[in-house]
Design a protein around this motif. Structure first.
Motif, PDB file in Angstrom:
ATOM      1  N   MET A   1       0.824  -1.193   0.000  1.00 29.49           N
ATOM      2  CA  MET A   1       0.000   0.000   0.000  1.00 29.49           C
ATOM      3  C   MET A   1       0.871   1.262   0.000  1.00 29.49           C
ATOM      4  O   MET A   1       0.584   2.202  -0.720  1.00 29.49           O
ATOM      5  N   TRP A   2       1.918   1.261   0.828  1.00 28.91           N
ATOM      6  CA  TRP A   2       2.733   2.456   0.956  1.00 28.91           C
ATOM      7  C   TRP A   2       3.369   2.825  -0.376  1.00 28.91           C
ATOM      8  O   TRP A   2       3.462   4.004  -0.717  1.00 28.91           O
ATOM      9  N   SER A   3       3.797   1.841  -1.159  1.00 25.00           N
ATOM     10  CA  SER A   3       4.434   2.160  -2.445  1.00 25.00           C
ATOM     11  C   SER A   3       3.438   2.821  -3.392  1.00 25.00           C
ATOM     12  O   SER A   3       3.798   3.734  -4.137  1.00 25.00           O
ATOM     13  N   ILE A   4       2.191   2.407  -3.353  1.00 25.87           N
ATOM     14  CA  ILE A   4       1.157   3.028  -4.194  1.00 25.87           C
ATOM     15  C   ILE A   4       0.941   4.481  -3.767  1.00 25.87           C
ATOM     16  O   ILE A   4       0.875   5.387  -4.602  1.00 25.87           O
ATOM     17  N   ILE A   5       0.863   4.697  -2.472  1.00 25.88           N
ATOM     18  CA  ILE A   5       0.653   6.052  -1.955  1.00 25.88           C
ATOM     19  C   ILE A   5       1.876   6.921  -2.249  1.00 25.88           C
ATOM     20  O   ILE A   5       1.751   8.054  -2.717  1.00 25.88           O
ATOM     21  N   ARG A   6       3.059   6.375  -1.996  1.00 23.52           N
ATOM     22  CA  ARG A   6       4.287   7.137  -2.213  1.00 23.52           C
ATOM     23  C   ARG A   6       4.429   7.566  -3.671  1.00 23.52           C
ATOM     24  O   ARG A   6       4.892   8.663  -3.966  1.00 23.52           O
ATOM     25  N   ASP A   7       4.017   6.698  -4.596  1.00 29.27           N
ATOM     26  CA  ASP A   7       4.099   7.038  -6.023  1.00 29.27           C
ATOM     27  C   ASP A   7       3.291   8.287  -6.360  1.00 29.27           C
ATOM     28  O   ASP A   7       3.660   9.048  -7.253  1.00 29.27           O
ATOM     29  N   GLN A   8       2.194   8.517  -5.660  1.00 30.43           N
ATOM     30  CA  GLN A   8       1.362   9.698  -5.901  1.00 30.43           C
ATOM     31  C   GLN A   8       2.082  10.996  -5.523  1.00 30.43           C
ATOM     32  O   GLN A   8       1.705  12.062  -5.979  1.00 30.43           O
ATOM     33  N   PHE A   9       3.090  10.882  -4.655  1.00 24.21           N
ATOM     34  CA  PHE A   9       3.773  12.074  -4.144  1.00 24.21           C
ATOM     35  C   PHE A   9       5.251  12.106  -4.546  1.00 24.21           C
ATOM     36  O   PHE A   9       6.025  12.880  -3.991  1.00 24.21           O
ATOM     37  N   LYS A  10       5.599  11.273  -5.509  1.00 27.82           N
ATOM     38  CA  LYS A  10       6.982  11.208  -5.993  1.00 27.82           C
ATOM     39  C   LYS A  10       7.412  12.588  -6.499  1.00 27.82           C
ATOM     40  O   LYS A  10       6.685  13.252  -7.228  1.00 27.82           O
ATOM     41  N   GLY A  11       8.591  13.004  -6.081  1.00 26.76           N
ATOM     42  CA  GLY A  11       9.096  14.310  -6.486  1.00 26.76           C
ATOM     43  C   GLY A  11       8.666  15.444  -5.560  1.00 26.76           C
ATOM     44  O   GLY A  11       9.038  16.598  -5.783  1.00 26.76           O
ATOM     45  N   TYR A  12       7.872  15.122  -4.545  1.00 23.85           N
ATOM     46  CA  TYR A  12       7.394  16.109  -3.575  1.00 23.85           C
ATOM     47  C   TYR A  12       7.709  15.600  -2.162  1.00 23.85           C
ATOM     48  O   TYR A  12       6.828  15.076  -1.471  1.00 23.85           O
ATOM     49  N   PRO A  13       8.944  15.728  -1.718  1.00 20.18           N
ATOM     50  CA  PRO A  13       9.323  15.155  -0.422  1.00 20.18           C
ATOM     51  C   PRO A  13       8.526  15.711   0.756  1.00 20.18           C
ATOM     52  O   PRO A  13       8.240  14.975   1.706  1.00 20.18           O
ATOM     53  N   GLY A  14       8.165  16.975   0.710  1.00 19.23           N
ATOM     54  CA  GLY A  14       7.357  17.550   1.791  1.00 19.23           C
ATOM     55  C   GLY A  14       5.991  16.901   1.860  1.00 19.23           C
ATOM     56  O   GLY A  14       5.497  16.558   2.938  1.00 19.23           O
ATOM     57  N   ARG A  15       5.364  16.708   0.710  1.00 23.80           N
ATOM     58  CA  ARG A  15       4.053  16.061   0.670  1.00 23.80           C
ATOM     59  C   ARG A  15       4.156  14.604   1.129  1.00 23.80           C
ATOM     60  O   ARG A  15       3.262  14.096   1.805  1.00 23.80           O
ATOM     61  N   GLU A  16       5.248  13.961   0.754  1.00 25.06           N
ATOM     62  CA  GLU A  16       5.446  12.572   1.182  1.00 25.06           C
ATOM     63  C   GLU A  16       5.551  12.492   2.706  1.00 25.06           C
ATOM     64  O   GLU A  16       4.995  11.593   3.331  1.00 25.06           O
ATOM     65  N   LYS A  17       6.251  13.447   3.318  1.00 20.66           N
ATOM     66  CA  LYS A  17       6.347  13.490   4.778  1.00 20.66           C
ATOM     67  C   LYS A  17       4.971  13.680   5.403  1.00 20.66           C
ATOM     68  O   LYS A  17       4.647  13.045   6.403  1.00 20.66           O
TER      69      LYS A  17
END
Length: 167
Positions: A1-17
């Motif tokens: 699940m986390w990899s799917i979610i992380r892909d949505q925010f790739k390139g945006y480290p603040g959003r990923e945090k």
């Protein structure tokens, strides 16, 4: 699940945090894009301060969540739980924290629960950190009464257990 979610925010480290923080704490994002717990909203500025980003990063993260069907389904339905770990001693309950060698190993929770049951101890709560969300995931077991040294010795012998802490 986390990899799917992380892909949505790739390139945006603040959003990923931000999204990781929301998941770790079971915070919901409602249809208006506001963060909350059980209908109580939390100001985005407070989340930003806690995570170390500007409020606008939280706003943008929530907008992505609100506009994506998969993310919206996750964040509208996630729930925070009451975790007894920190209040267990005040309630006369024991706490067993198991540090696994590999948190993705199958069956560790079951083996620990079986060992606890062999000692005639009732489990009140078991919480296993998600290895995709937490750097050092732990298995925390809240039990009736105090935990003996003998039980700790048995738990440490379980294959895949790196360490055991009780309090």
């Amino acid at each position: 699940m986390w990899s799917i979610i992380r892909d949505q925010f790739k390139g945006y480290p603040g959003r990923e945090k931000v999204v990781k923080f929301l998941l770790e704490h079971g915070f919901q994002v409602n249809a208006r894009g506001h963060v909350g717990v059980n209908g109580v909203e939390i100001p985005h500025s407070q989340i930003g301060d806690r995570v170390g980003v500007d409020r606008r990063v939280v706003d943008a993260t929530c907008a992505v969540i609100r506009d994506d069907a998969l993310l919206r389904g996750i964040f509208e339905n996630i729930h925070a739980i009451h975790f007894l770990r920190d209040i267990a001693p005040s309630l006369g309950l024991g706490v067993i924290v198991v540090k696994p060698e590999d948190a993705q190993r199958t069956g560790l929770l079951g083996e620990v629960a079986m060992k606890v049951a062999e000692f005639g101890i009732s489990i009140r709560q078991a919480v296993s950190d998600d290895p995709y969300l937490v750097d050092e995931p732990l298995l925390t077991i809240i039990v009736e009464g105090l935990v003996s040294g003998e039980l700790v010795e048995e738990l440490v012998r379980i294959p895949g257990v790196k360490g055991v802490t009780i309090y």
